[in-house]
Scaffold this active site. Structure first.
Site, PDB file in Angstrom:
ATOM      1  NE  ARG A   1       2.900  -7.877   2.555  1.00 30.86           N
ATOM      2  CZ  ARG A   1       3.523  -6.831   2.021  1.00 30.86           C
ATOM      3  NH1 ARG A   1       3.764  -6.808   0.710  1.00 30.86           N
ATOM      4  NH2 ARG A   1       3.900  -5.815   2.775  1.00 30.86           N
TER       5      ARG A   1
ATOM      6  CB  SER B   1       4.784  -9.500  10.990  1.00 28.73           C
ATOM      7  OG  SER B   1       4.203  -9.922   9.781  1.00 28.73           O
TER       8      SER B   1
ATOM      9  CE  LYS C   1       6.085  -6.948   5.830  1.00 31.29           C
ATOM     10  NZ  LYS C   1       5.779  -7.506   7.167  1.00 31.29           N
TER      11      LYS C   1
END
Length: 363
Positions: A179, A248, A277
């Site tokens: 990521r 997700s 996040k």
């Protein structure tokens, strides 16, 4: 002289030697693949297909072809390549032997047209079946590895990315997600390719966050999609059936939609608030409990999970967890990985014991 008349003449020794060598090569390669299907992943269906192909090849391996064999006079017996002397992983071994079988079948298809009118067509169909076998085996192996994986490392950008990931792999990690939301595409592709090679060396899976194109370009094992990314169905068209797709989810509605779309696994969270996040509100342990009760597909609790709150996540019903900072920022990633895995195994064992006692109480 017509082609038909040519084919009625005794076959040239060189032609028979070519066919004999490639029949041996294809049968040997299939046997190596069959052993992994049988003992490595316990797939009776895939092992049976390997055996069937070997038997069909054996039927073509006539006494005439075998009698043409001249091993002492074969100059190819001394030819080798450094890559043939080593296999870095099971995946590397399987890929090498599928390549070996497919190349041999192509040779048999072409030279077989000269030897027997039916041979070329037969080996052409076998080659297509081996392509299908390869796709099915890789897909099956990837999914079985996903099912076995209890800890999922999601990476974050850092200079020592490869070193941290390898340290975690040395601790027993089997599932990694690359990521990176900030680097240039050239950097991302380079990192993904290096991580893919590294993970496969340890027989681990590499998933790419968001980017289907990078997953394809690097031959990664799949992608993980957010709620704003491609639909699973569109990603599947691009990736094919053999790669893993995760999604997700933050609530029951998103979970059901991901399952209906055909996601292979889902992320459940964020369980806690996390700087990864910052715009996402924590879904909390209630969503973990819901997933434990309702999800028919593998799922990973994710978001702010560390060694201090791991127990309460596991007690809420999680059997798999994903983490970022706990490993990526650890001074000793190997030890942290081992701790996570040991706790996951411990909880799995306790649940199994509890279930067994409950079953005994009913008898």
């Amino acid at each position: 002289m017509t082609d038909k008349q040519n084919r009625t003449l005794p076959a040239q020794p060189a032609l028979c030697r070519i066919l004999d060598a490639n029949l041996d090569r294809s049968r040997e390669g299939l046997r190596i693949i069959e052993e992994w299907c049988r003992f490595g992943i316990n797939s009776a269906d895939l092992a049976a297909e390997c055996k069937q192909l070997r038997q069909e090849l054996a039927a073509w391996h006539t006494a005439e072809l075998r009698s043409a064999r001249d091993t002492p006079g074969d100059p190819g017996t001394d030819l080798t390549h450094p890559q043939e002397e080593q296999r870095s992983s099971i995946q590397h071994l399987l890929e090498a032997n599928f390549c070996r079988v497919e190349e041999a079948l192509r040779v048999l298809e072409e030279y077989g047209k000269i030897y027997d009118p039916n041979m070329g067509a037969a080996f052409k169909q076998m080659r297509y079946r081996v392509y299908t076998l390869e796709s099915n085996l890789l897909a099956y192996r990837r999914y079985q590895q996903l099912l076995r994986s209890q800890l999922y490392l999601v990476t974050s950008p850092r200079d020592n990315l490869l070193q941290v990931v390898e340290a975690a792999l040395q601790g027993g990690l089997t599932l990694v997600q690359y990521r990176d939301k900030t680097s240039d595409d050239a950097v991302k592709l380079d990192n993904v390719r290096k991580l893919c090679e590294l993970c496969h060396r340890y027989d681990a899976l590499l998933i790419v966050n968001d980017r289907v194109d990078l997953a394809i370009a690097s031959d990664a094992d799949g992608v993980h999609l957010g709620q704003q990314d491609l639909p699973v169905s569109e990603a599947r068209k691009l990736l094919g059936p053999g790669r893993i797709i995760g999604r997700s989810t933050t609530n029951a509605e998103e979970m059901q939609r991901a399952i209906d779309e055909g996601a292979d696994y889902i992320g459940v969270g964020p369980v806690y608030s996390t700087p990864t996040k910052p715009d996402k509100q924590a879904a909390g342990l209630d969503y973990v409990r819901y997933a434990a009760d309702k999800s028919p597909v593998p799922w990973f609790a994710i978001g702010g999970i560390d060694i201090n709150n791991l127990d309460e996540v596991l007690n809420a019903g999680a059997q798999r967890v994903a983490t970022v900072r706990s490993i990526m920022e650890a001074e000793q990633p190997t030890l942290v990985t081992q701790f996570f895995i040991s706790q996951l195994i411990r909880m799995q064992s306790l649940k199994a014991q509890k279930a067994q006692k409950a079953l005994q109480g009913k008898t």
